[in-house]
Design a protein around this motif. Structure first.
Motif, mmCIF file in Angstrom:
data_model
loop_
_atom_site.group_PDB
_atom_site.id
_atom_site.type_symbol
_atom_site.label_atom_id
_atom_site.label_comp_id
_atom_site.label_asym_id
_atom_site.label_seq_id
_atom_site.Cartn_x
_atom_site.Cartn_y
_atom_site.Cartn_z
ATOM 1 N N ILE A 184 0.366 2.871 -14.964
ATOM 2 C CA ILE A 184 0.609 3.274 -13.638
ATOM 3 C C ILE A 184 1.052 4.903 -13.516
ATOM 4 O O ILE A 184 0.522 5.455 -12.918
ATOM 5 C CB ILE A 184 1.589 2.292 -12.833
ATOM 6 C CG1 ILE A 184 0.851 0.992 -12.656
ATOM 7 C CG2 ILE A 184 1.728 2.892 -11.474
ATOM 8 C CD1 ILE A 184 1.598 -0.041 -12.202
ATOM 9 N N ILE A 185 2.107 5.054 -14.472
ATOM 10 C CA ILE A 185 2.555 6.541 -14.426
ATOM 11 C C ILE A 185 1.504 7.507 -14.846
ATOM 12 O O ILE A 185 1.110 8.598 -14.235
ATOM 13 C CB ILE A 185 4.060 6.612 -15.198
ATOM 14 C CG1 ILE A 185 5.031 5.872 -14.623
ATOM 15 C CG2 ILE A 185 4.020 7.832 -15.791
ATOM 16 C CD1 ILE A 185 6.405 5.531 -15.436
ATOM 17 N N GLU A 186 0.635 7.109 -15.967
ATOM 18 C CA GLU A 186 -0.284 7.726 -16.344
ATOM 19 C C GLU A 186 -1.392 7.994 -15.517
ATOM 20 O O GLU A 186 -2.004 9.252 -15.116
ATOM 21 C CB GLU A 186 -0.958 7.214 -17.567
ATOM 22 C CG GLU A 186 -2.049 8.022 -18.439
ATOM 23 C CD GLU A 186 -2.424 7.504 -19.396
ATOM 24 O OE1 GLU A 186 -3.458 8.018 -19.904
ATOM 25 O OE2 GLU A 186 -1.890 6.667 -20.043
ATOM 26 N N ALA A 187 -1.775 7.031 -14.437
ATOM 27 C CA ALA A 187 -2.823 6.950 -13.527
ATOM 28 C C ALA A 187 -2.233 7.620 -12.318
ATOM 29 O O ALA A 187 -3.057 8.863 -11.897
ATOM 30 C CB ALA A 187 -2.991 5.580 -13.132
ATOM 31 N N LEU A 188 -0.982 7.782 -12.071
ATOM 32 C CA LEU A 188 -0.700 8.494 -11.039
ATOM 33 C C LEU A 188 -0.702 10.098 -11.296
ATOM 34 O O LEU A 188 -1.034 10.928 -10.763
ATOM 35 C CB LEU A 188 1.044 8.109 -10.486
ATOM 36 C CG LEU A 188 0.999 6.759 -9.833
ATOM 37 C CD1 LEU A 188 2.580 6.442 -9.760
ATOM 38 C CD2 LEU A 188 0.224 7.027 -8.475
ATOM 39 N N GLN A 192 -4.670 7.795 -6.661
ATOM 40 C CA GLN A 192 -3.816 7.460 -5.448
ATOM 41 C C GLN A 192 -3.185 6.262 -5.713
ATOM 42 O O GLN A 192 -3.682 5.025 -6.059
ATOM 43 C CB GLN A 192 -4.492 7.477 -4.208
ATOM 44 C CG GLN A 192 -4.966 9.039 -3.953
ATOM 45 C CD GLN A 192 -3.826 9.991 -3.762
ATOM 46 O OE1 GLN A 192 -2.826 9.822 -2.815
ATOM 47 N NE2 GLN A 192 -4.268 11.328 -4.386
ATOM 48 N N ALA A 193 -1.711 6.117 -5.255
ATOM 49 C CA ALA A 193 -1.167 4.696 -5.257
ATOM 50 C C ALA A 193 -1.646 3.619 -4.660
ATOM 51 O O ALA A 193 -1.984 2.302 -4.874
ATOM 52 C CB ALA A 193 0.446 4.905 -4.674
ATOM 53 N N ARG A 194 -2.368 4.066 -3.405
ATOM 54 C CA ARG A 194 -3.278 3.014 -2.394
ATOM 55 C C ARG A 194 -4.439 2.491 -3.345
ATOM 56 O O ARG A 194 -4.928 1.247 -3.378
ATOM 57 C CB ARG A 194 -3.702 3.797 -1.235
ATOM 58 C CG ARG A 194 -4.517 2.935 -0.558
ATOM 59 C CD ARG A 194 -3.262 1.831 0.478
ATOM 60 N NE ARG A 194 -3.838 0.362 0.519
ATOM 61 C CZ ARG A 194 -3.172 -0.728 0.518
ATOM 62 N NH1 ARG A 194 -2.040 -0.496 -0.169
ATOM 63 N NH2 ARG A 194 -3.798 -1.916 0.289
ATOM 64 N N GLU A 195 -4.956 3.339 -4.262
ATOM 65 C CA GLU A 195 -6.289 2.871 -4.906
ATOM 66 C C GLU A 195 -5.682 1.697 -6.192
ATOM 67 O O GLU A 195 -6.372 0.810 -6.467
ATOM 68 C CB GLU A 195 -6.804 3.926 -5.793
ATOM 69 C CG GLU A 195 -7.657 5.015 -4.865
ATOM 70 C CD GLU A 195 -8.207 6.142 -5.679
ATOM 71 O OE1 GLU A 195 -9.164 5.945 -6.300
ATOM 72 O OE2 GLU A 195 -7.749 7.189 -5.589
ATOM 73 N N ILE A 196 -4.662 2.073 -6.638
ATOM 74 C CA ILE A 196 -3.990 1.361 -7.791
ATOM 75 C C ILE A 196 -3.579 -0.237 -7.088
ATOM 76 O O ILE A 196 -3.849 -1.211 -7.388
ATOM 77 C CB ILE A 196 -2.672 1.754 -8.241
ATOM 78 C CG1 ILE A 196 -3.171 3.012 -9.085
ATOM 79 C CG2 ILE A 196 -2.119 0.889 -9.353
ATOM 80 C CD1 ILE A 196 -1.906 3.991 -9.746
ATOM 81 N N ILE A 197 -2.805 -0.078 -5.746
ATOM 82 C CA ILE A 197 -2.809 -1.393 -5.099
ATOM 83 C C ILE A 197 -3.838 -1.938 -4.730
ATOM 84 O O ILE A 197 -4.011 -3.256 -4.773
ATOM 85 C CB ILE A 197 -1.920 -1.185 -3.816
ATOM 86 C CG1 ILE A 197 -0.499 -0.450 -4.465
ATOM 87 C CG2 ILE A 197 -1.822 -2.272 -3.079
ATOM 88 C CD1 ILE A 197 0.251 0.268 -3.312
ATOM 89 N N GLU A 198 -5.036 -1.546 -4.374
ATOM 90 C CA GLU A 198 -6.120 -2.074 -3.845
ATOM 91 C C GLU A 198 -6.845 -2.881 -5.325
ATOM 92 O O GLU A 198 -7.334 -3.787 -5.060
ATOM 93 C CB GLU A 198 -7.020 -1.084 -3.611
ATOM 94 C CG GLU A 198 -6.805 -0.754 -2.025
ATOM 95 C CD GLU A 198 -7.825 0.210 -1.439
ATOM 96 O OE1 GLU A 198 -8.592 0.796 -1.925
ATOM 97 O OE2 GLU A 198 -7.397 0.930 -0.221
ATOM 98 N N LEU A 199 -6.892 -2.156 -6.375
ATOM 99 C CA LEU A 199 -7.319 -2.769 -7.516
ATOM 100 C C LEU A 199 -6.483 -3.927 -7.854
ATOM 101 O O LEU A 199 -7.186 -4.764 -8.250
ATOM 102 C CB LEU A 199 -7.184 -1.605 -8.735
ATOM 103 C CG LEU A 199 -7.551 -2.053 -10.188
ATOM 104 C CD1 LEU A 199 -9.134 -2.498 -10.301
ATOM 105 C CD2 LEU A 199 -7.372 -0.899 -11.234
ATOM 106 N N ILE A 200 -5.223 -3.924 -7.897
ATOM 107 C CA ILE A 200 -4.438 -4.870 -8.019
ATOM 108 C C ILE A 200 -4.800 -6.150 -7.142
ATOM 109 O O ILE A 200 -4.929 -7.268 -7.532
ATOM 110 C CB ILE A 200 -2.954 -4.774 -8.278
ATOM 111 C CG1 ILE A 200 -2.624 -3.744 -9.097
ATOM 112 C CG2 ILE A 200 -2.028 -5.952 -8.451
ATOM 113 C CD1 ILE A 200 -1.403 -3.035 -9.155
ATOM 114 N N GLU A 201 -4.745 -6.039 -5.922
ATOM 115 C CA GLU A 201 -5.261 -6.913 -4.939
ATOM 116 C C GLU A 201 -6.418 -7.581 -5.148
ATOM 117 O O GLU A 201 -6.736 -8.622 -5.181
ATOM 118 C CB GLU A 201 -5.214 -6.271 -3.613
ATOM 119 C CG GLU A 201 -3.671 -5.980 -3.018
ATOM 120 C CD GLU A 201 -3.364 -5.329 -1.512
ATOM 121 O OE1 GLU A 201 -4.790 -4.775 -1.419
ATOM 122 O OE2 GLU A 201 -2.435 -5.176 -1.271
ATOM 123 N N ASP A 202 -7.456 -6.612 -5.426
ATOM 124 C CA ASP A 202 -8.820 -7.221 -5.939
ATOM 125 C C ASP A 202 -8.826 -7.925 -7.126
ATOM 126 O O ASP A 202 -9.482 -9.063 -7.162
ATOM 127 C CB ASP A 202 -9.771 -5.962 -6.267
ATOM 128 C CG ASP A 202 -10.189 -5.226 -4.954
ATOM 129 O OD1 ASP A 202 -10.024 -5.675 -3.769
ATOM 130 O OD2 ASP A 202 -10.686 -4.088 -4.939
#
Length: 129
Positions: free
Chosen positions: A98-102, A107-117
């Motif tokens: 996550i740190i690397e992705a940020l 965007q944090a929202r994209e990561i959250i959406e990915l997790i939710e999906d």
């Protein structure tokens, strides 16, 4: 049983470990079910038996399988072995990613959406047990 990507940068034994873990976690192979022999799986996948042996050794170290001398390898009936340890390890690994992705600008929202999906498609967590 499954396919491996020989062009992948990921070593074949790691691909085997990941595929076997996936089969075990999705209960495609059940507790105490015998896994294919090293020789049979090596023949089926056309890879070196030492690679299969290395993957089986790693799975055994991680508690996913156990071996009986002269009989073969079997799915561990108690996959809660080292459960808290595994959860801690996965969280640390996830945190690094996550740190690397940020850092790379995701965007944090994209990561959250990915997790939710992923959660919706796979089902998981305590509510879906």
């Amino acid at each position: 049983m499954f396919e491996l990507d020989i062009r992948s940068r990921k070593p074949i034994y790691e691909q085997l470990v990941d595929k076997m873990k996936e089969l075990i976690m999705n209960e495609v192979v059940k507790a105490d079910e015998q896994l294919p022999s090293v020789r049979a799986l090596a023949t089926e996948l056309s890879i070196n038996p030492n690679t299969i042996q290395k993957a089986y050794r790693e799975l055994e170290t991680q508690g996913f399988i156990y071996s009986i001398k002269g009989k073969g390898s079997f799915v561990s009936p108690n996959n809660q072995v080292k459960d808290n340890e595994k959860i801690t390890e996965v969280k640390k690994e996830l945190e690094k990613l996550i740190i690397e992705a940020l850092y790379l600008g995701i965007q944090a929202r994209e990561i959250i959406e990915l997790i939710e999906d992923l959660d919706a498609s796979k089902g998981g967590g305590e509510s879906n047990d």
